[in-house]
Motif scaffolding. Sequence first.
Motif, PDB file in Angstrom:
ATOM      1  N   THR A 147       8.353  -5.534  -3.396  1.00  0.00           N
ATOM      2  CA  THR A 147       7.803  -4.842  -2.234  1.00  0.00           C
ATOM      3  C   THR A 147       6.288  -5.032  -2.192  1.00  0.00           C
ATOM      4  O   THR A 147       5.678  -5.434  -3.193  1.00  0.00           O
ATOM      5  N   VAL A 148       5.707  -4.726  -1.060  1.00  0.00           N
ATOM      6  CA  VAL A 148       4.242  -4.755  -0.961  1.00  0.00           C
ATOM      7  C   VAL A 148       3.651  -3.830  -2.016  1.00  0.00           C
ATOM      8  O   VAL A 148       2.673  -4.195  -2.692  1.00  0.00           O
ATOM      9  N   ASP A 149       4.209  -2.653  -2.179  1.00  0.00           N
ATOM     10  CA  ASP A 149       3.700  -1.706  -3.178  1.00  0.00           C
ATOM     11  C   ASP A 149       3.677  -2.338  -4.571  1.00  0.00           C
ATOM     12  O   ASP A 149       2.717  -2.162  -5.325  1.00  0.00           O
ATOM     13  N   GLN A 150       4.722  -3.085  -4.906  1.00  0.00           N
ATOM     14  CA  GLN A 150       4.782  -3.732  -6.226  1.00  0.00           C
ATOM     15  C   GLN A 150       3.755  -4.858  -6.337  1.00  0.00           C
ATOM     16  O   GLN A 150       3.109  -5.006  -7.378  1.00  0.00           O
ATOM     17  N   TYR A 151       3.593  -5.649  -5.289  1.00  0.00           N
ATOM     18  CA  TYR A 151       2.589  -6.716  -5.317  1.00  0.00           C
ATOM     19  C   TYR A 151       1.164  -6.153  -5.348  1.00  0.00           C
ATOM     20  O   TYR A 151       0.246  -6.800  -5.850  1.00  0.00           O
ATOM     21  N   MET A 152       0.986  -4.953  -4.823  1.00  0.00           N
ATOM     22  CA  MET A 152      -0.346  -4.332  -4.845  1.00  0.00           C
ATOM     23  C   MET A 152      -0.832  -4.095  -6.273  1.00  0.00           C
ATOM     24  O   MET A 152      -2.036  -4.108  -6.519  1.00  0.00           O
ATOM     25  N   VAL A 153       0.076  -3.907  -7.208  1.00  0.00           N
ATOM     26  CA  VAL A 153      -0.316  -3.740  -8.608  1.00  0.00           C
ATOM     27  C   VAL A 153      -1.003  -5.015  -9.100  1.00  0.00           C
ATOM     28  O   VAL A 153      -2.094  -4.966  -9.686  1.00  0.00           O
ATOM     29  N   ALA A 154      -0.388  -6.160  -8.840  1.00  0.00           N
ATOM     30  CA  ALA A 154      -1.001  -7.434  -9.235  1.00  0.00           C
ATOM     31  C   ALA A 154      -2.324  -7.641  -8.503  1.00  0.00           C
ATOM     32  O   ALA A 154      -3.297  -8.133  -9.081  1.00  0.00           O
ATOM     33  N   ALA A 155      -2.371  -7.249  -7.226  1.00  0.00           N
ATOM     34  CA  ALA A 155      -3.598  -7.391  -6.449  1.00  0.00           C
ATOM     35  C   ALA A 155      -4.721  -6.548  -7.044  1.00  0.00           C
ATOM     36  O   ALA A 155      -5.877  -6.982  -7.094  1.00  0.00           O
TER      37      ALA A 155
END
Length: 156
Positions: free
Chosen positions: A122-130
């Motif tokens: 999800t976007v929320d999960q990719y935001m961690v990497a970001a």
Amino acid sequence: MVEKTWKCPGCSDNEQYVLAKLQEKTKISDRNALATIMGNIKSESNFIPNICEGGARVSYTECKVGGYGLIQWTSIGRYKGLGNFCAKYVCDPSSLEGQTRWMINEPIFQRYLPEFEGRGKTVDQYMVAAYYWLGWGIKGYRQQYAYDYTKKLIYA
């Protein structure tokens, strides 16, 4: 036969350029991953490469305080990395092209690239990497921008 890629109709030329290069130079193919990266760049610089923190439009050498460029490279190592990369590979550190090349090749981005090259998050999960890639101090609207991109991107 033309290979399909994610496109962003109605996006600016700069947004379309970065989106194309991310797909051409990496294995990122997930819409949410691309949208997350794009949303973060929008939050950092609004895709304006020659922007110094605070809004001044200046060349690479004239930004003396704060972050500079697409992702607001702030630390001295990241800022000098842009200049050194462009000196080595004959590009302009103030340009969209030079900064996009550096962004994709930067060691910190490369460290988190496998997270973005995965699929199905999800976007929320990719935001961690970001967050680990950029280390922002203020989250602001970046996540909302990412969700906006998920609605704009089409696979064509």
